[in-house]
Scaffold this motif. Sequence first.
Motif, PDB file in Angstrom:
ATOM      1  N   SER A   3       0.856  -1.173   0.480  1.00 41.89           N
ATOM      2  CA  SER A   3       0.142   0.015  -0.091  1.00 41.89           C
ATOM      3  C   SER A   3       0.695   1.305   0.054  1.00 41.89           C
ATOM      4  O   SER A   3       1.604   1.097   0.773  1.00 41.89           O
ATOM      5  N   ARG A   4       0.305   2.107  -0.877  1.00 44.30           N
ATOM      6  CA  ARG A   4       1.338   3.492  -0.668  1.00 44.30           C
ATOM      7  C   ARG A   4       0.344   4.391  -0.134  1.00 44.30           C
ATOM      8  O   ARG A   4      -0.809   4.941   0.731  1.00 44.30           O
ATOM      9  N   LEU A  26      12.470   5.898   9.187  1.00 42.28           N
ATOM     10  CA  LEU A  26      11.006   5.678   7.865  1.00 42.28           C
ATOM     11  C   LEU A  26      12.373   4.987   7.298  1.00 42.28           C
ATOM     12  O   LEU A  26      11.751   3.628   6.283  1.00 42.28           O
ATOM     13  N   SER A  27      12.870   5.623   7.416  1.00 43.48           N
ATOM     14  CA  SER A  27      13.843   4.605   6.328  1.00 43.48           C
ATOM     15  C   SER A  27      14.138   3.021   6.564  1.00 43.48           C
ATOM     16  O   SER A  27      14.053   2.159   5.661  1.00 43.48           O
ATOM     17  N   ASP A  32      13.046   3.119   0.869  1.00 44.47           N
ATOM     18  CA  ASP A  32      12.705   4.060  -0.117  1.00 44.47           C
ATOM     19  C   ASP A  32      12.137   5.125   0.101  1.00 44.47           C
ATOM     20  O   ASP A  32      10.259   4.989   0.162  1.00 44.47           O
ATOM     21  N   LEU A  33      12.471   6.084  -0.116  1.00 43.13           N
ATOM     22  CA  LEU A  33      11.429   7.158   0.354  1.00 43.13           C
ATOM     23  C   LEU A  33      11.245   8.442  -0.757  1.00 43.13           C
ATOM     24  O   LEU A  33      12.473   8.946  -1.136  1.00 43.13           O
ATOM     25  N   ALA A  57       6.050   9.540   1.434  1.00 42.73           N
ATOM     26  CA  ALA A  57       5.609   8.690   0.754  1.00 42.73           C
ATOM     27  C   ALA A  57       6.271   7.569   0.479  1.00 42.73           C
ATOM     28  O   ALA A  57       7.557   7.830   0.727  1.00 42.73           O
ATOM     29  N   VAL A  58       5.722   6.425   1.135  1.00 43.39           N
ATOM     30  CA  VAL A  58       6.274   4.829   1.371  1.00 43.39           C
ATOM     31  C   VAL A  58       5.451   4.135   0.868  1.00 43.39           C
ATOM     32  O   VAL A  58       4.327   4.810   1.000  1.00 43.39           O
ATOM     33  N   ASP A  59       5.830   2.432   0.655  1.00 43.33           N
ATOM     34  CA  ASP A  59       4.868   2.025   0.148  1.00 43.33           C
ATOM     35  C   ASP A  59       5.150   0.813   1.385  1.00 43.33           C
ATOM     36  O   ASP A  59       6.208   0.939   2.533  1.00 43.33           O
ATOM     37  N   THR A  60       4.242   0.359   1.885  1.00 41.71           N
ATOM     38  CA  THR A  60       4.626  -0.696   2.929  1.00 41.71           C
ATOM     39  C   THR A  60       3.365  -2.019   2.607  1.00 41.71           C
ATOM     40  O   THR A  60       2.064  -1.430   2.282  1.00 41.71           O
TER      41      THR A  60
END
Length: 166
Positions: A3-4, A26-27, A32-33, A57-60
Amino acid sequence: MSSRIYISLGSNIEPERYLKSGLSDLSYHFGDLSLSSVYESEAVGFEGSNFLNMVVAVDTDLRIAEVVALFKKIEQDNGRLVGAKKFAPRTLDLDLLLYDETVTLEPVELPRAEILKNAFVLWPMAELAPSLVHPIVKMSYETLWAEYDKAQQKLWPTPFSWSLPC
């Protein structure tokens, strides 16, 4: 399935130090951020030092509740006091703004209401994801920022650089 997510970062206690620390954390957890510019603004809701704010924004693969719990841990690891009042100085504030197109009130409100209320959230959102459409008001962040009453909050871009720790 990934999810973004979009995350608001803010600080007004040693703000450059704590934004950099928050970005590093967070990184570490997400990889990737994608970063907006950093904006300086006056404190909203209380008298205090100016804030530095940005959106990431990140993907998780984490679920919403797991993301929120991780943010609380990162805040605490960066000196944020548990139970501190909402309108007060802070070392690091991490807020989940968007989780894909999810609209919910539990475990947190999504999309976060501050997106539409605060210039320090909306401007970096419009910069980072201009064509993304807000899932409730059905307008792009670029359009929302263009129509925002910019006289209500003072906000300006400020120089900031961060790189991954070695």
